[in-house]
Design a protein around this motif. Sequence first.
Motif, mmCIF file in Angstrom:
data_model
loop_
_atom_site.group_PDB
_atom_site.id
_atom_site.type_symbol
_atom_site.label_atom_id
_atom_site.label_comp_id
_atom_site.label_asym_id
_atom_site.label_seq_id
_atom_site.Cartn_x
_atom_site.Cartn_y
_atom_site.Cartn_z
ATOM 1 N N GLU A 165 1.277 -1.496 0.216
ATOM 2 C CA GLU A 165 -0.146 0.154 -0.313
ATOM 3 C C GLU A 165 1.077 1.541 -0.039
ATOM 4 O O GLU A 165 1.787 1.682 0.471
ATOM 5 N N LYS A 166 0.915 2.322 -1.218
ATOM 6 C CA LYS A 166 1.578 2.992 -1.079
ATOM 7 C C LYS A 166 2.766 3.524 -0.981
ATOM 8 O O LYS A 166 3.707 3.616 0.449
ATOM 9 N N GLU A 167 3.341 1.660 -1.900
ATOM 10 C CA GLU A 167 4.596 1.457 -1.555
ATOM 11 C C GLU A 167 5.372 1.098 -0.278
ATOM 12 O O GLU A 167 7.318 0.778 0.167
ATOM 13 N N LEU A 168 4.599 0.983 0.825
ATOM 14 C CA LEU A 168 4.863 0.323 1.914
ATOM 15 C C LEU A 168 4.508 -0.804 1.703
ATOM 16 O O LEU A 168 2.995 -1.170 1.247
ATOM 17 N N VAL A 169 4.906 -2.128 2.679
ATOM 18 C CA VAL A 169 5.236 -3.790 2.719
ATOM 19 C C VAL A 169 4.120 -3.921 4.117
ATOM 20 O O VAL A 169 4.840 -3.528 4.894
ATOM 21 N N ALA A 170 3.627 -4.833 4.015
ATOM 22 C CA ALA A 170 2.565 -5.137 5.168
ATOM 23 C C ALA A 170 2.658 -7.406 5.216
ATOM 24 O O ALA A 170 2.023 -7.539 3.987
ATOM 25 N N ILE A 171 2.899 -7.577 6.229
ATOM 26 C CA ILE A 171 2.547 -8.690 6.164
ATOM 27 C C ILE A 171 1.784 -9.554 7.394
ATOM 28 O O ILE A 171 1.173 -8.810 8.031
ATOM 29 N N ARG A 172 0.939 -10.497 6.825
ATOM 30 C CA ARG A 172 -0.114 -10.766 8.671
ATOM 31 C C ARG A 172 0.533 -12.532 8.696
ATOM 32 O O ARG A 172 0.869 -13.311 8.081
ATOM 33 N N TYR A 173 1.149 -12.341 9.377
ATOM 34 C CA TYR A 173 1.945 -13.453 10.530
ATOM 35 C C TYR A 173 1.054 -14.467 11.239
ATOM 36 O O TYR A 173 0.385 -14.329 11.683
#
Length: 186
Positions: A165-173
């Motif tokens: 999202e908007k060049e940011l990365v997020a992960i669901r652990y």
Amino acid sequence: MSEHEDELADAQTESPSSLGRRRALSIGVGVLGGGLALGPLIPALGYILHPLSNTITSAGEGFIGVGGRGQFGPTIPIKVDLFADRKDAWSVTRQVKIGSCWVLEREGELKAFSTVCPHLGCSIDFDTEANAFRCPCHRSEFDLDGKPVEGPSPRALDTLEVKEEKELVAIRYRRFRQNISEKVEV
Ligand code: FES
């Protein structure tokens, strides 16, 4: 002679062994009475103490930010640690490490692999010389897509959900059951 004086006289003439039995009997009656009196309180105590013995963790329910998109490329995977708040019965511990994963780009898309080996849970490393993921415990090896190429691992590396999202990365652990061929969340 009054009744009380009679009892005193009896006690003075009683043998030591009979006195001992009498004492043991009165202690037993006391313990039994105490137990009966505490009986109704036990469920209440259990309710009050329950949170001390049962830690509930809700950390990692959502996506966790791991940085900018630009740091992840197609050749060398980057290992990232994931932090989230851990909730116990009455308190919240901020930013506890809940796990790690390897992130890299495959055919233009970001992939995240859990560092927990699907075999018996050792930590997966990346071997830059072999260009492969490796588990040091029983020598399972996985290619850059996470597929097993050697060793006892019963399945591929476990993938985690990735969101950009908007060049940011997020992960669901998430964690998965070990040593079975299917990927089943625990
Ligand atoms: S725990 Fe990784 S190969 Fe056994």
